[in-house]
Motif scaffolding. Structure first.
Motif, PDB file in Angstrom:
ATOM      1  N   GLN A 127      42.642  -7.217 -34.560  1.00 19.83           N
ATOM      2  CA  GLN A 127      41.876  -5.984 -34.784  1.00 19.83           C
ATOM      3  C   GLN A 127      41.162  -5.538 -33.518  1.00 19.83           C
ATOM      4  O   GLN A 127      40.211  -4.772 -33.576  1.00 19.83           O
ATOM      5  N   THR A 128      41.645  -6.000 -32.373  1.00 24.13           N
ATOM      6  CA  THR A 128      40.978  -5.698 -31.111  1.00 24.13           C
ATOM      7  C   THR A 128      40.887  -4.198 -30.849  1.00 24.13           C
ATOM      8  O   THR A 128      39.833  -3.684 -30.465  1.00 24.13           O
ATOM      9  N   ASP A 155      40.560  -0.023 -22.168  1.00 26.93           N
ATOM     10  CA  ASP A 155      41.560  -1.000 -22.605  1.00 26.93           C
ATOM     11  C   ASP A 155      41.789  -2.088 -21.553  1.00 26.93           C
ATOM     12  O   ASP A 155      41.830  -3.276 -21.892  1.00 26.93           O
ATOM     13  N   PRO A 156      41.962  -1.727 -20.275  1.00 28.72           N
ATOM     14  CA  PRO A 156      42.183  -2.774 -19.263  1.00 28.72           C
ATOM     15  C   PRO A 156      41.041  -3.783 -19.189  1.00 28.72           C
ATOM     16  O   PRO A 156      41.279  -4.984 -19.025  1.00 28.72           O
ATOM     17  N   MET A 157      39.787  -3.321 -19.345  1.00 30.45           N
ATOM     18  CA  MET A 157      38.652  -4.236 -19.317  1.00 30.45           C
ATOM     19  C   MET A 157      38.739  -5.238 -20.448  1.00 30.45           C
ATOM     20  O   MET A 157      38.610  -6.460 -20.253  1.00 30.45           O
ATOM     21  N   ASN A 163      42.489 -11.759 -22.297  1.00 27.42           N
ATOM     22  CA  ASN A 163      43.764 -12.256 -21.792  1.00 27.42           C
ATOM     23  C   ASN A 163      44.927 -11.814 -22.691  1.00 27.42           C
ATOM     24  O   ASN A 163      45.787 -12.607 -23.087  1.00 27.42           O
ATOM     25  N   ILE A 164      44.943 -10.518 -22.995  1.00 26.60           N
ATOM     26  CA  ILE A 164      46.039  -9.945 -23.782  1.00 26.60           C
ATOM     27  C   ILE A 164      46.596  -8.760 -23.015  1.00 26.60           C
ATOM     28  O   ILE A 164      45.973  -8.248 -22.082  1.00 26.60           O
ATOM     29  N   VAL A 170      48.183  -0.978 -27.886  1.00 23.79           N
ATOM     30  CA  VAL A 170      48.994   0.179 -28.268  1.00 23.79           C
ATOM     31  C   VAL A 170      49.677  -0.081 -29.611  1.00 23.79           C
ATOM     32  O   VAL A 170      49.690   0.784 -30.500  1.00 23.79           O
ATOM     33  N   GLN A 171      50.256  -1.263 -29.769  1.00 20.73           N
ATOM     34  CA  GLN A 171      50.939  -1.614 -31.019  1.00 20.73           C
ATOM     35  C   GLN A 171      49.963  -1.637 -32.191  1.00 20.73           C
ATOM     36  O   GLN A 171      50.299  -1.186 -33.295  1.00 20.73           O
TER      37      GLN A 171
END
Length: 206
Positions: A127-128, A155-157, A163-164, A170-171
């Motif tokens: 649920q990130t 998102d990049p942060m 570590n994903i 996106v998925q």
């Protein structure tokens, strides 16, 4: 200097206005454990965790000569869910500052640090994306800048922290859109469809 006092009937405990947005996000955070089903000793113990807030005193009337006190809570926010009523149990330790000792901006920051603790300690990777999007919607830009040194939690942060891959987020968002579309599709769109749905034979488990 912080003062310590225990909850009693003469102290009214309320949520600090500057902690409102953090509290609302905290209450939306997905829980993987049903707190109400925990053993009572755990609930009792956690519900009495020390609270931090701002103490506001009101002068008493000539009749009773007692001063009412309002404890404006800002941390921890999660403990509210475990209180047996709308207030913490008697005997809960309150650590307070006066309004002159802490600003609303400092209260807001402390409240968000409290709200973020579940995310940092036990995030659900499935649920990130949903958690991140809700956080961006609730957390003011100035708090983002103060705590994250960025205008927004990107998102990049978040991907670096956990570590994903960014593709994972996106998925997750795509699956959420599909679920929402399916839910909308299940809602009858016309009077005839509604009547037909109501006439369907229901199973004993419905």
């Amino acid at each position: 200097m912080p003062a310590a006092v225990f909850v009693n009937r003469n102290i009214h405990v309320e949520l600090h206005p500057a902690a409102r947005s953090a509290y609302e996000w905290c209450m939306q955070y997905p829980q993987r454990i049903s707190w109400s089903d925990l053993p009572q000793p755990i609930i009792t113990g956690l519900s009495k965790e020390p609270l931090r807030g701002v103490m506001i005193k009101e002068e008493g009337t000539k009749k009773d000569n007692k001063s009412a006190r309002h404890f404006m809570l800002y941390s921890p926010l999660w403990s509210i869910q475990l209180w047996p009523s709308t207030r913490p149990p008697n005997g809960t330790l309150l650590v307070s500052l006066s309004p002159q000792e802490i600003s609303d901006e400092e209260v807001e920051t402390a409240a968000w640090l409290s709200a973020l603790s579940p995310l940092l300690l036990s995030v659900d990777h499935h649920q990130t994306a949903e958690i991140r999007d809700a956080l961006v919607a609730h957390m003011p830009v100035k708090v983002h800048q103060k705590l994250l040194r960025a205008k927004v939690l990107s998102d990049p942060m978040l991907c670096r922290w956990l570590n994903i891959s960014r593709g994972t987020l996106v998925q997750q968002r795509q699956r959420k859109v599909i679920r929402e579309d399916e839910a909308i599709a299940e809602v009858p769109q016309s009077t005839d469809e509604l009547i037909a749905a109501l006439k369907k034979t229901r199973s004993p488990d419905d």
